[in-house]
Design a protein around this motif. Structure first.
Motif, PDB file in Angstrom:
ATOM      1  N   ARG A 131      -0.156   3.729   3.547  1.00 40.52           N
ATOM      2  CA  ARG A 131      -1.598   3.528   3.593  1.00 40.52           C
ATOM      3  C   ARG A 131      -2.133   3.530   2.169  1.00 40.52           C
ATOM      4  O   ARG A 131      -1.697   4.338   1.342  1.00 40.52           O
ATOM      5  CB  ARG A 131      -2.283   4.661   4.389  1.00 40.52           C
ATOM      6  N   VAL A 132      -3.071   2.608   1.921  1.00 36.20           N
ATOM      7  CA  VAL A 132      -3.757   2.611   0.631  1.00 36.20           C
ATOM      8  C   VAL A 132      -5.236   2.835   0.939  1.00 36.20           C
ATOM      9  O   VAL A 132      -5.831   2.067   1.717  1.00 36.20           O
ATOM     10  CB  VAL A 132      -3.540   1.288  -0.135  1.00 36.20           C
ATOM     11  N   ASN A 133      -5.773   3.883   0.353  1.00 41.89           N
ATOM     12  CA  ASN A 133      -7.164   4.287   0.635  1.00 41.89           C
ATOM     13  C   ASN A 133      -7.398   4.391   2.144  1.00 41.89           C
ATOM     14  O   ASN A 133      -8.392   3.895   2.675  1.00 41.89           O
ATOM     15  CB  ASN A 133      -8.144   3.301  -0.012  1.00 41.89           C
ATOM     16  N   ARG A 134      -6.406   4.968   2.811  1.00 43.61           N
ATOM     17  CA  ARG A 134      -6.436   5.236   4.268  1.00 43.61           C
ATOM     18  C   ARG A 134      -6.330   3.975   5.118  1.00 43.61           C
ATOM     19  O   ARG A 134      -6.517   4.022   6.322  1.00 43.61           O
ATOM     20  CB  ARG A 134      -7.695   6.017   4.672  1.00 43.61           C
ATOM     21  N   GLN A 135      -6.056   2.854   4.502  1.00 36.27           N
ATOM     22  CA  GLN A 135      -5.988   1.609   5.270  1.00 36.27           C
ATOM     23  C   GLN A 135      -4.584   1.010   5.217  1.00 36.27           C
ATOM     24  O   GLN A 135      -3.924   1.097   4.185  1.00 36.27           O
ATOM     25  CB  GLN A 135      -6.961   0.569   4.685  1.00 36.27           C
ATOM     26  N   PRO A 136      -4.140   0.380   6.311  1.00 40.75           N
ATOM     27  CA  PRO A 136      -2.873  -0.344   6.234  1.00 40.75           C
ATOM     28  C   PRO A 136      -3.055  -1.584   5.354  1.00 40.75           C
ATOM     29  O   PRO A 136      -4.125  -2.217   5.395  1.00 40.75           O
ATOM     30  CB  PRO A 136      -2.598  -0.739   7.698  1.00 40.75           C
ATOM     31  N   VAL A 137      -2.047  -1.894   4.563  1.00 40.16           N
ATOM     32  CA  VAL A 137      -2.149  -3.058   3.661  1.00 40.16           C
ATOM     33  C   VAL A 137      -0.871  -3.882   3.745  1.00 40.16           C
ATOM     34  O   VAL A 137       0.168  -3.385   4.192  1.00 40.16           O
ATOM     35  CB  VAL A 137      -2.366  -2.624   2.186  1.00 40.16           C
ATOM     36  N   SER A 138      -0.951  -5.110   3.287  1.00 37.42           N
ATOM     37  CA  SER A 138       0.250  -5.953   3.272  1.00 37.42           C
ATOM     38  C   SER A 138       1.089  -5.581   2.042  1.00 37.42           C
ATOM     39  O   SER A 138       0.584  -4.967   1.098  1.00 37.42           O
ATOM     40  CB  SER A 138      -0.146  -7.427   3.219  1.00 37.42           C
ATOM     41  N   CYS A 139       2.359  -6.013   2.058  1.00 35.70           N
ATOM     42  CA  CYS A 139       3.264  -5.602   0.986  1.00 35.70           C
ATOM     43  C   CYS A 139       2.877  -6.209  -0.366  1.00 35.70           C
ATOM     44  O   CYS A 139       3.211  -5.665  -1.416  1.00 35.70           O
ATOM     45  CB  CYS A 139       4.710  -5.929   1.345  1.00 35.70           C
ATOM     46  N   ASP A 140       2.120  -7.313  -0.345  1.00 36.78           N
ATOM     47  CA  ASP A 140       1.754  -7.928  -1.625  1.00 36.78           C
ATOM     48  C   ASP A 140       0.378  -7.458  -2.123  1.00 36.78           C
ATOM     49  O   ASP A 140      -0.172  -8.036  -3.067  1.00 36.78           O
ATOM     50  CB  ASP A 140       1.812  -9.461  -1.514  1.00 36.78           C
ATOM     51  N   TYR A 141      -0.139  -6.437  -1.507  1.00 37.95           N
ATOM     52  CA  TYR A 141      -1.425  -5.891  -1.954  1.00 37.95           C
ATOM     53  C   TYR A 141      -1.257  -5.350  -3.370  1.00 37.95           C
ATOM     54  O   TYR A 141      -0.318  -4.600  -3.663  1.00 37.95           O
ATOM     55  CB  TYR A 141      -1.878  -4.771  -1.004  1.00 37.95           C
TER      56      TYR A 141
END
Lengths: 72, 367
Positions: free
Chosen positions: A44-54
């Motif tokens: 999680r980034v900033n409590r959110q799911p993100v894609s691998c290329d974030y």
């Protein structure tokens, strides 16, 4: 830039770590959790799911939690 | 249990957690002070030894000085460890606790990703329910992870419980509802440190995620009850399924038996199955095959006790035969019909003696 990295694999400590500008989540994962399969880790980034290329930003909060942990 | 809490509820709960974490921060300072005291005491021990060493040297007490040097070893070994502990405790005490806002977002994330989040106002318990968990084909049902907010400051491992909502406990122990849960307590294994850190930092979402990850994983190396034994052990004789504590192991045939199909040897007290026991023909006791032996004279099996006491029936029979032979010999002598010519000279075996006795009693026409 600095990223708050919460590594729940092992001690579970939170630390500010340096990351180069333009670092993606995939690159960050490979560096900080070597040998781990991304499918076995909740990211999680900033409590959110993100894609691998974030692409990470200064001050981001990155949490990595294994989804397969052995009890005793 | 209230589910689907409103924003106002979440803020209230976040307030309770924040308060608990504040209490914990105070206890960390107490802990740091105790560590420093311990470190100073060890340093004081070194100072005392130094003072005594100076005195011993001034007075020329060489042996006493040597002994004091030996006493230095222990405190010098402890000082680096205690210094490290002080540093660690200082880091923990210094760590910034989460803000009320942080805790609120933790609760919100938990509700959105793992929810619905349950809250019991009376006991101040937060809860999340897992999906029905199946490990290696064993259906264990859903579990509710309950976090007691008021216990956060007391000790992390007791702050939460794992409640089986549709329990499928191990046959051997009703309290074990999951290979890693006993009496509603999770043995967190590899996740223990991370769970403690998450609770200490108020990271509620990480806490629930870690606990659920452990519940979804089976470690065959150290479960409370292995999944292999989850349904119990079958009796080798009758097939009855029993708890592990009720299993009787037969040392002779090396199989598991239930209490009905197992017994014990009255000679050596070893647990055996009923089939591996024999009844001694002399004393009638049930004896294991190890405690049975064959009589060297007649080959009859009997227990070793009876054999040692020379209780084999063949001894009695021999005596009876001897008596019978003697009395018949005497009778034959009196009648003058004793046919000594039939008897071969030299030692005779027991069987030969019997033959002789029989032949001596036969009428002359039969020979």
């Amino acid at each position: 830039m600095k990223v708050l990295f919460i590594n729940n694999d092992g001690g579970g400590f939170a630390d500010y770590v340096e990351a180069a500008e333009g670092t993606t989540v995939e690159q960050f994962f490979a560096k900080h959790m070597p040998g781990r399969d991304p499918e076995d880790v909740l990211i999680r980034v900033n409590r959110q799911p993100v894609s691998c290329d974030y692409v990470l930003h200064d001050g981001d909060r990155v949490t990595m939690t294994p989804t397969k942990i052995e009890g005793a | 249990m209230k589910t689907n809490p409103s924003d106002a509820d979440l803020i209230r709960i976040a307030g309770s957690i924040h308060e608990q974490l504040h209490t914990m921060k105070h206890s960390r300072f107490d802990h740091l002070e105790r560590r420093i005291d311990q470190f100073l005491q060890t340093a004081e021990d070194v100072r005392t030894i130094r003072r005594r060493l100076c005195l011993a040297r001034e007075r020329g007490w060489d042996r006493a000085a040597s002994r004091l040097l030996g006493q230095l070893e222990r405190p010098l070994r402890n000082i680096p460890y205690e210094a490290e502990q002080v540093g660690r405790s200082a880091d923990e005490a210094q760590a910034e606790g989460p803000s009320l806002r942080d805790v609120y977002f933790e609760l919100k994330q938990t509700h959105e990703e793992l929810g619905p989040l349950g809250f019991e106002p009376k006991n101040q318990e937060l809860s999340v329910v897992t999906e029905p968990i199946t490990l290696e084909g064993f259906h264990l049902g859903p579990f509710e992870v309950r976090l007691e907010v008021q216990s956060l400051g007391d000790g992390h491992s007791t702050a939460y419980r794992i409640v089986a909502l549709d329990p499928h406990p191990a046959a051997s122990n009703d309290a074990v509802t999951h290979p890693h849960v006993s009496d509603e307590r999770l043995c967190a294994g590899d996740a223990a440190a991370a769970i403690e850190a998450a609770l200490g930092a108020g990271r509620v979402f990480d806490f629930f995620t870690l606990v659920i990850s452990v519940l979804r994983t089976y470690n065959p190396n150290s479960p409370f009850v292995s999944l292999d034994d989850w349904y119990g052990t079958g009796c080798y004789e009758c097939g009855y399924m029993m708890a592990q504590d009720d299993v009787r192991w037969c040392e002779l045939c090396e199989h598991d038996f239930c209490s009905e199909c197992a017994s014990y040897c009255t000679r050596c007290d070893e647990t055996t199955c009923v089939r591996c026991l024999q009844s001694c023909p002399v004393c009638g006791e049930s004896v294991c095959t190890s405690c049975m032996a064959d009589c060297p004279d007649c080959g009859r099996p009997l227990c070793k006790n009876c054999l040692d006491d020379e209780q084999c029936p063949c001894h009695e029979e021999e005596e009876e035969d001897d008596e019978q032979t003697t009395s018949q010999d005497a009778n034959a002598g009196e009648d003058g019909r004793h046919r000594t010519g039939d008897v071969q000279p030299g030692p005779a075996s027991r069987d030969q003696s019997v033959d002789i006795a029989i032949s001596a009693t036969r009428p002359p026409s039969a020979t």
